[in-house]
Write an enzyme that holds these catalytic residues in place. Structure first.
Site, mmCIF file in Angstrom:
data_model
loop_
_atom_site.group_PDB
_atom_site.id
_atom_site.type_symbol
_atom_site.label_atom_id
_atom_site.label_comp_id
_atom_site.label_asym_id
_atom_site.label_seq_id
_atom_site.Cartn_x
_atom_site.Cartn_y
_atom_site.Cartn_z
ATOM 1 N N ILE A 276 0.820 -1.215 0.000
ATOM 2 C CA ILE A 276 0.000 0.000 0.000
ATOM 3 C C ILE A 276 0.855 1.268 0.000
ATOM 4 C CG2 ILE A 276 -0.286 0.204 2.517
ATOM 5 C CD1 ILE A 276 -3.315 0.808 1.877
ATOM 6 N N GLY B 201 3.393 -3.984 11.432
ATOM 7 C CA GLY B 201 2.542 -4.225 10.275
ATOM 8 C C GLY B 201 2.478 -3.055 9.318
ATOM 9 N N VAL B 202 1.270 -2.807 8.793
ATOM 10 C CA VAL B 202 1.077 -1.731 7.815
ATOM 11 C C VAL B 202 1.378 -0.369 8.448
ATOM 12 C CG1 VAL B 202 -1.423 -1.352 8.142
ATOM 13 C CG2 VAL B 202 -0.403 -0.966 5.919
ATOM 14 N N ASP B 203 1.073 -0.205 9.720
ATOM 15 C CA ASP B 203 1.333 1.053 10.426
ATOM 16 C C ASP B 203 2.824 1.387 10.392
ATOM 17 O OD1 ASP B 203 0.920 3.309 12.026
ATOM 18 O OD2 ASP B 203 0.704 2.170 13.878
ATOM 19 N N SER C 77 -7.369 -4.496 11.037
ATOM 20 C CA SER C 77 -7.585 -5.353 12.223
ATOM 21 C C SER C 77 -7.303 -6.839 12.024
ATOM 22 C CB SER C 77 -8.996 -5.189 12.806
ATOM 23 O OG SER C 77 -9.095 -3.985 13.532
ATOM 24 N N THR C 78 -6.846 -7.252 10.842
ATOM 25 C CA THR C 78 -6.686 -8.692 10.603
ATOM 26 C C THR C 78 -5.294 -9.220 10.932
ATOM 27 O OG1 THR C 78 -6.105 -8.391 8.277
ATOM 28 C CG2 THR C 78 -8.436 -8.701 8.795
ATOM 29 N N GLY C 79 -4.375 -8.343 11.286
ATOM 30 C CA GLY C 79 -3.020 -8.782 11.646
ATOM 31 C C GLY C 79 -2.961 -9.092 13.128
ATOM 32 N N ILE C 80 -2.143 -8.338 13.828
ATOM 33 C CA ILE C 80 -1.931 -8.571 15.260
ATOM 34 C C ILE C 80 -3.218 -8.379 16.078
ATOM 35 C CG2 ILE C 80 -1.178 -6.234 15.839
ATOM 36 C CD1 ILE C 80 1.073 -7.654 17.532
ATOM 37 N N TYR C 81 -4.193 -7.617 15.544
ATOM 38 C CA TYR C 81 -5.453 -7.396 16.269
ATOM 39 C C TYR C 81 -6.389 -8.599 16.198
ATOM 40 C CZ TYR C 81 -4.458 -2.439 17.207
ATOM 41 O OH TYR C 81 -3.920 -1.254 17.668
#
Length: 171
Positions: free
Chosen positions: A11, A32-34, A121-125
């Site tokens: 992304i 992650g993406v963050d 929300s599908t990674g570590i969350y």
């Protein structure tokens, strides 16, 4: 022509008006993406996030805020906080829908016409990937039905599993 598009990739490399960051409530970067967005976008994004945090104390689950894109090709980053999955009993589905809806609302308020979402929300969350994809698609489709100003929404999946889920659901 559909205003929804699916791609598999990074992304941070997209040339759109805004990319959405699956942020944490502190807005100060993470994994992650963050982490990828903060690394690729450079210190300007972090500084703007700090200012937002100082002004309003961060960002709660389901809410969204906007910064510049820093060194990214995207003009803006819309930071939204998805819910941590707790088995579904803590309003997680509604909070996830709000994260998408509020990101789109912030996009319109800032004249964004092309926007890309990661898998919030599908990674570590830990949000179940299939249900998260269903919520993402349903929420975005409903929003686009009543809003003409957004020309294109891209679901940008980093991994093959999410890409395949979105392909199945978008048929």
């Amino acid at each position: 022509m559909s205003r929804l598009k699916l791609i598999q990739g990074d992304i941070t490399k997209l040339q759109v008006d805004a990319i959405v960051n699956a942020a944490n409530s502190s807005l100060l970067g993470g994994g992650g993406v963050d982490g990828a967005i903060h690394r690729a976008g450079g210190p300007q994004i972090l500084e703007e996030c700090r200012q937002i945090r100082n002004k309003q104390g961060g960002c709660k689950a389901g809410e969204a805020v906007i910064t510049s894109g820093g060194n990214l090709k995207a003009k803006h980053v819309i930071h939204t906080v998805g819910p941590v999955w707790n088995g579904g009993s803590k309003n997680e589905e509604q909070l996830l829908a709000n994260a998408y809806r509020n990101s789109l609302r912030v996009a319109i308020e800032n004249s964004v016409s092309t926007i890309a979402f990661p898998n919030i929300s599908t990674g570590i969350y830990g949000f179940p990937k299939r249900r998260a994809a269903e919520i993402a698609i349903e929420t975005v489709q409903q929003f686009l039905q009543v809003n003409e100003s957004i020309r294109e929404v891209i679901f940008c999946c980093f991994d093959e599993e999410n890409t395949n889920l979105y392909q199945q659901l978008l048929k």
